[in-house]
Write a protein that holds these residues in place. Structure first.
Motif, PDB file in Angstrom:
ATOM      1  N   ALA A 137      -4.032   4.976   9.411  1.00 31.79           N
ATOM      2  CA  ALA A 137      -4.110   4.719   8.077  1.00 31.79           C
ATOM      3  C   ALA A 137      -5.468   5.267   7.417  1.00 31.79           C
ATOM      4  O   ALA A 137      -5.241   6.032   6.463  1.00 31.79           O
ATOM      5  CB  ALA A 137      -4.133   3.233   7.534  1.00 31.79           C
ATOM      6  N   THR A 138      -6.576   5.269   8.213  1.00 29.33           N
ATOM      7  CA  THR A 138      -7.799   5.735   7.667  1.00 29.33           C
ATOM      8  C   THR A 138      -7.764   7.269   7.779  1.00 29.33           C
ATOM      9  O   THR A 138      -8.155   8.167   6.958  1.00 29.33           O
ATOM     10  CB  THR A 138      -9.062   5.514   8.690  1.00 29.33           C
ATOM     11  OG1 THR A 138      -8.995   3.850   8.576  1.00 29.33           O
ATOM     12  CG2 THR A 138     -10.170   5.992   7.974  1.00 29.33           C
ATOM     13  N   PHE A 141      -5.332   8.341   4.887  1.00 28.27           N
ATOM     14  CA  PHE A 141      -6.386   8.328   3.633  1.00 28.27           C
ATOM     15  C   PHE A 141      -7.532   9.129   3.386  1.00 28.27           C
ATOM     16  O   PHE A 141      -7.454   9.788   2.349  1.00 28.27           O
ATOM     17  CB  PHE A 141      -7.234   6.550   3.846  1.00 28.27           C
ATOM     18  CG  PHE A 141      -7.992   6.211   2.541  1.00 28.27           C
ATOM     19  CD1 PHE A 141      -7.373   6.460   1.176  1.00 28.27           C
ATOM     20  CD2 PHE A 141      -8.855   5.631   2.742  1.00 28.27           C
ATOM     21  CE1 PHE A 141      -7.745   5.918   0.008  1.00 28.27           C
ATOM     22  CE2 PHE A 141      -9.702   5.063   1.521  1.00 28.27           C
ATOM     23  CZ  PHE A 141      -9.256   5.300   0.081  1.00 28.27           C
ATOM     24  N   THR A 165      -3.010   5.823  -2.926  1.00 30.63           N
ATOM     25  CA  THR A 165      -2.822   5.962  -1.594  1.00 30.63           C
ATOM     26  C   THR A 165      -3.424   4.570  -0.911  1.00 30.63           C
ATOM     27  O   THR A 165      -2.842   4.263   0.064  1.00 30.63           O
ATOM     28  CB  THR A 165      -3.662   7.079  -0.949  1.00 30.63           C
ATOM     29  OG1 THR A 165      -3.001   8.374  -1.540  1.00 30.63           O
ATOM     30  CG2 THR A 165      -3.595   7.222   0.505  1.00 30.63           C
ATOM     31  N   ILE A 169      -1.255   2.026   1.695  1.00 29.79           N
ATOM     32  CA  ILE A 169      -1.607   1.261   2.934  1.00 29.79           C
ATOM     33  C   ILE A 169      -1.935  -0.079   2.901  1.00 29.79           C
ATOM     34  O   ILE A 169      -1.618  -0.605   3.812  1.00 29.79           O
ATOM     35  CB  ILE A 169      -3.273   2.020   2.805  1.00 29.79           C
ATOM     36  CG1 ILE A 169      -2.969   3.636   3.291  1.00 29.79           C
ATOM     37  CG2 ILE A 169      -4.169   1.396   4.313  1.00 29.79           C
ATOM     38  CD1 ILE A 169      -4.488   4.279   3.285  1.00 29.79           C
ATOM     39  N   HIS A 170      -2.360  -0.700   1.940  1.00 31.94           N
ATOM     40  CA  HIS A 170      -2.242  -2.136   1.876  1.00 31.94           C
ATOM     41  C   HIS A 170      -0.982  -2.745   1.684  1.00 31.94           C
ATOM     42  O   HIS A 170      -0.702  -3.823   2.509  1.00 31.94           O
ATOM     43  CB  HIS A 170      -3.127  -2.718   0.494  1.00 31.94           C
ATOM     44  CG  HIS A 170      -4.750  -2.770   0.818  1.00 31.94           C
ATOM     45  ND1 HIS A 170      -5.257  -1.352   0.796  1.00 31.94           N
ATOM     46  CD2 HIS A 170      -5.463  -3.733   0.954  1.00 31.94           C
ATOM     47  CE1 HIS A 170      -6.691  -1.911   0.961  1.00 31.94           C
ATOM     48  NE2 HIS A 170      -6.616  -3.082   1.267  1.00 31.94           N
ATOM     49  N   VAL A 179      -5.971  -5.069   6.292  1.00 32.31           N
ATOM     50  CA  VAL A 179      -6.489  -3.831   5.767  1.00 32.31           C
ATOM     51  C   VAL A 179      -7.938  -3.466   5.618  1.00 32.31           C
ATOM     52  O   VAL A 179      -8.509  -4.124   4.673  1.00 32.31           O
ATOM     53  CB  VAL A 179      -5.789  -3.074   4.599  1.00 32.31           C
ATOM     54  CG1 VAL A 179      -6.112  -1.777   4.374  1.00 32.31           C
ATOM     55  CG2 VAL A 179      -4.078  -2.870   4.963  1.00 32.31           C
ATOM     56  N   VAL A 181      -9.559   0.129   6.831  1.00 32.15           N
ATOM     57  CA  VAL A 181      -9.845   1.544   6.509  1.00 32.15           C
ATOM     58  C   VAL A 181     -11.271   1.871   6.077  1.00 32.15           C
ATOM     59  O   VAL A 181     -11.430   2.783   5.420  1.00 32.15           O
ATOM     60  CB  VAL A 181      -8.731   2.230   5.731  1.00 32.15           C
ATOM     61  CG1 VAL A 181      -7.441   2.288   6.474  1.00 32.15           C
ATOM     62  CG2 VAL A 181      -8.803   1.734   4.259  1.00 32.15           C
TER      63      VAL A 181
END
Length: 230
Positions: A137-138, A141, A165, A169-170, A179, A181
């Motif tokens: 996810a990071t 991102f 974005t 992700i959340h 979450v 990140v």
């Protein structure tokens, strides 16, 4: 540099207060997971346009690290950003704790929107699942952030793209780790909650930095950089 550090402090403070605040003060019973996701994303959109012209609105040590790996900022500047971001997150979580404590039913045992895995995960996801999610996810991102801020990108829409974005992700990951990140976002609540939140904090420092570093390298190596940015 002072203006940039103040901006990063304010931005990270806002992200933690509004994002974690949505989870603590409104929570799943009122705004639901979607509402919490949008609270984090919209906080980023607001700060992107509010402080972006001053500091670039990193409000996240992983973003600063990715920018450094990509060759877009100096080491001493990155370390200054990290300090401002971490202090902003801790103060933001502290203000949230103060507000939440105004309700007689609230206890710090209920948390401050901290991140976790295993018993600390909202969905009780494992350490491996949490680590994979946070790295991937990071990475994605940072691909968005570094992509929409590179030369030739439509920069006027950068804040909106980055914020949306973070919303996505959340939506996907709240049940996995809550979450992160963002190491600062995880540090803030953990400092006040202590216990399991603090003992599991390492994952939410290491995994986002790994994901951000991979994205930064991809842009530095010109794998994802546009021809105009080369």
């Amino acid at each position: 540099m002072t203006k940039k550090l103040v901006a990063e402090f304010v931005g990270t403070f806002t992200l933690v207060l509004f994002g974690c605040g949505a989870a603590v003060l409104a929570g799943f019973g009122i705004v639901g997971q979607l509402g919490i996701a949008f609270a984090f994303g919209l906080a980023i959109v607001a700060m992107a346009y509010g402080i972006g012209p001053v500091s670039g609105c990193h409000v996240n040590p992983a973003v600063s690290f990715g920018a450094w790996v990509a060759g877009r900022m100096r080491l001493n500047e990155m370390l200054g950003y990290w300090a401002a971001q971490c202090v902003g997150a801790i103060v933001g979580a502290g203000v949230l704790y103060l507000i939440a404590s105004g309700a007689p039913a609230y206890s710090i045992d209920a948390g401050l929107g901290q991140n976790g895995y295993g018993t600390g995960s909202p969905g009780e996801y494992s350490l491996l699942a949490g680590a994979v999610f946070e790295v991937v996810a990071t990475f994605l991102f940072l691909v968005t952030i570094l992509g929409v801020t590179q030369k030739g990108a439509p920069s006027q829409f950068a804040g909106l793209a980055i914020g949306l974005t973070l919303v996505v992700i959340h939506i996907v990951g709240i049940q996995v780790t809550g979450v992160s990140v963002n190491p600062a976002r995880s540090l803030g609540p953990a400092v006040w909650v202590l216990g399991e939140a603090l003992s599991q904090l390492w994952l939410f420092i290491v995994a986002p930095l790994v994901g951000a570093g991979l994205a930064g390298w991809a842009f530095r190596a010109k794998l994802l950089a546009s021809d105009e940015a080369s």
